[in-house]
Design a protein around this motif. Structure first.
Motif, short mmCIF file in Angstrom:
data_model
loop_
_atom_site.label_atom_id
_atom_site.label_comp_id
_atom_site.label_asym_id
_atom_site.label_seq_id
_atom_site.Cartn_x
_atom_site.Cartn_y
_atom_site.Cartn_z
N PHE A 201 0.82 -1.23 0.00
CA PHE A 201 0.00 0.00 0.00
C PHE A 201 0.84 1.25 0.00
O PHE A 201 0.32 2.35 -0.15
CB PHE A 201 -1.06 -0.02 1.12
N GLY A 202 2.16 1.11 0.14
CA GLY A 202 3.00 2.28 -0.06
C GLY A 202 2.99 2.71 -1.53
O GLY A 202 2.97 3.89 -1.85
N TRP A 203 2.99 1.73 -2.43
CA TRP A 203 3.02 2.00 -3.87
C TRP A 203 1.66 1.80 -4.52
O TRP A 203 1.50 2.10 -5.71
CB TRP A 203 4.05 1.09 -4.56
N PHE A 216 7.24 -12.65 -6.63
CA PHE A 216 5.99 -11.92 -6.71
C PHE A 216 6.04 -10.95 -7.89
O PHE A 216 7.03 -10.25 -8.08
CB PHE A 216 5.75 -11.14 -5.41
N ARG A 217 4.98 -10.94 -8.66
CA ARG A 217 4.91 -10.04 -9.81
C ARG A 217 3.62 -9.22 -9.73
O ARG A 217 2.63 -9.70 -9.18
CB ARG A 217 4.92 -10.82 -11.12
N GLN A 218 3.69 -8.04 -10.34
CA GLN A 218 2.54 -7.15 -10.26
C GLN A 218 1.33 -7.76 -10.98
O GLN A 218 1.43 -8.26 -12.10
CB GLN A 218 2.88 -5.80 -10.89
N LEU A 219 0.19 -7.71 -10.30
CA LEU A 219 -1.02 -8.34 -10.81
C LEU A 219 -1.97 -7.32 -11.41
O LEU A 219 -2.71 -7.61 -12.34
CB LEU A 219 -1.71 -9.06 -9.63
N PRO A 224 3.16 0.38 -14.01
CA PRO A 224 4.15 -0.66 -13.70
C PRO A 224 5.13 -0.17 -12.63
O PRO A 224 5.46 1.02 -12.58
CB PRO A 224 4.87 -0.89 -15.03
N ILE A 225 5.57 -1.08 -11.80
CA ILE A 225 6.52 -0.71 -10.76
C ILE A 225 7.88 -0.45 -11.42
O ILE A 225 8.38 -1.31 -12.13
CB ILE A 225 6.68 -1.86 -9.74
N ALA A 233 9.63 -3.95 -3.87
CA ALA A 233 8.34 -4.65 -3.79
C ALA A 233 8.54 -6.15 -3.91
O ALA A 233 7.60 -6.91 -3.82
CB ALA A 233 7.41 -4.16 -4.90
N GLY A 234 9.76 -6.58 -4.12
CA GLY A 234 10.05 -8.00 -4.03
C GLY A 234 9.93 -8.75 -5.33
O GLY A 234 9.82 -9.96 -5.33
#
Ligand SMILES: [Zn+2]
Length: 241
Positions: A201-203, A216-219, A224-225, A233-234
């Motif tokens: 929730f920071g990003w 972990f990948r952005q869903l 995009p990160i 974000a890992g």
């Protein structure tokens, strides 16, 4: 106890009652079909979410779920303890059993999040135990996460340990979920899928574990990160353990 929240000076409780009145006007009274169906047919959620008690990560709010869509259990750090057949009362296990056996959910989502105080208590267990008896005993159900993090000792990694531990805790909970016979049986024959999600929730991003060990990948389809943030974000760093 004061039953008249309107009449008290407690603004937080007054806002809750006003919120309920808003819900009744905007949802309960205007979506009578939905509520009639839920009353007549009962709940048939397809998804169970195991989330943290943290006030910032309400699964229904962050996913925009409607009533009847999510069966939720929340606890400190969104942890699933390993299966135990000791006949003692286990609240999270009871919720999992009811969701899987009673409601027949098709998916279980373990939803971790960033800046989780519960996971911090897990990683800094001895320190936390001086302050919290129940919390330190509870988070120890995922003690392996602490051991995984002990390998990350460089200064560069130290800043990431919190985020990595939070994601490692999601993966540990998925492993523990698979030790419940009624979960394993349904996962094996395709009736049930297990998912590890992480809300940063920071990003303002939602990530998902690509496999039992990550990454972990952005869903979500949002911005995009950036690579530097992705590391925080890992995205590609969850290799410990
Ligand atoms: Zn938390």
């Amino acid at each position: 106890m004061d039953g008249s929240a309107h009449g008290t000076a407690d603004g937080a409780l007054r806002r809750m009652v006003e919120g309920f009145e808003r819900f009744r006007r905007r949802h309960f009274e205007t979506d009578a079909d939905l509520y009639d169906t839920l009353l007549r047919d009962g709940q048939r959620p397809e998804v169970m979410v195991i989330a943290c008690s943290d006030s910032r990560t309400d699964p229904a709010i962050i996913t925009g779920a409607a009533p009847g869509e999510l069966f939720v259990v929340r606890n400190v750090a969104a942890l699933v303890p390993p299966y135990e057949e000791d006949r003692r009362p286990h609240g999270t296990a009871a919720a999992i059993e009811f969701g899987v056996v009673g409601l027949g959910v098709r998916h279980i989502v373990v939803l971790g999040h960033s800046f989780c105080a519960g996971v911090r208590c897990l990683v800094e267990h001895d320190h936390a135990a001086q302050r919290f008896a129940f919390v330190s005993d509870w988070v120890a159900v995922a003690a392996e996460v602490r051991e995984e993090m002990e390998g990350l000792v460089t200064e560069a990694d130290r800043a990431l340990v919190g985020r990595l531990a939070e994601q490692a805790a999601v993966l540990a909970s998925l492993r523990h979920l698979a030790t419940y016979p009624f979960v394993a049986e349904r996962a094996a024959d395709g009736r049930l899928d297990l998912h590890g999600w992480y809300f940063h929730f920071g990003w303002g991003v939602l990530l998902a574990a690509g496999g039992p060990r990550g990454p972990f990948r952005q869903l979500d389809a949002g911005t995009p990160i950036p690579p530097a943030i992705g590391r925080q974000a890992g995205a590609a760093t969850l290799t410990a353990g």
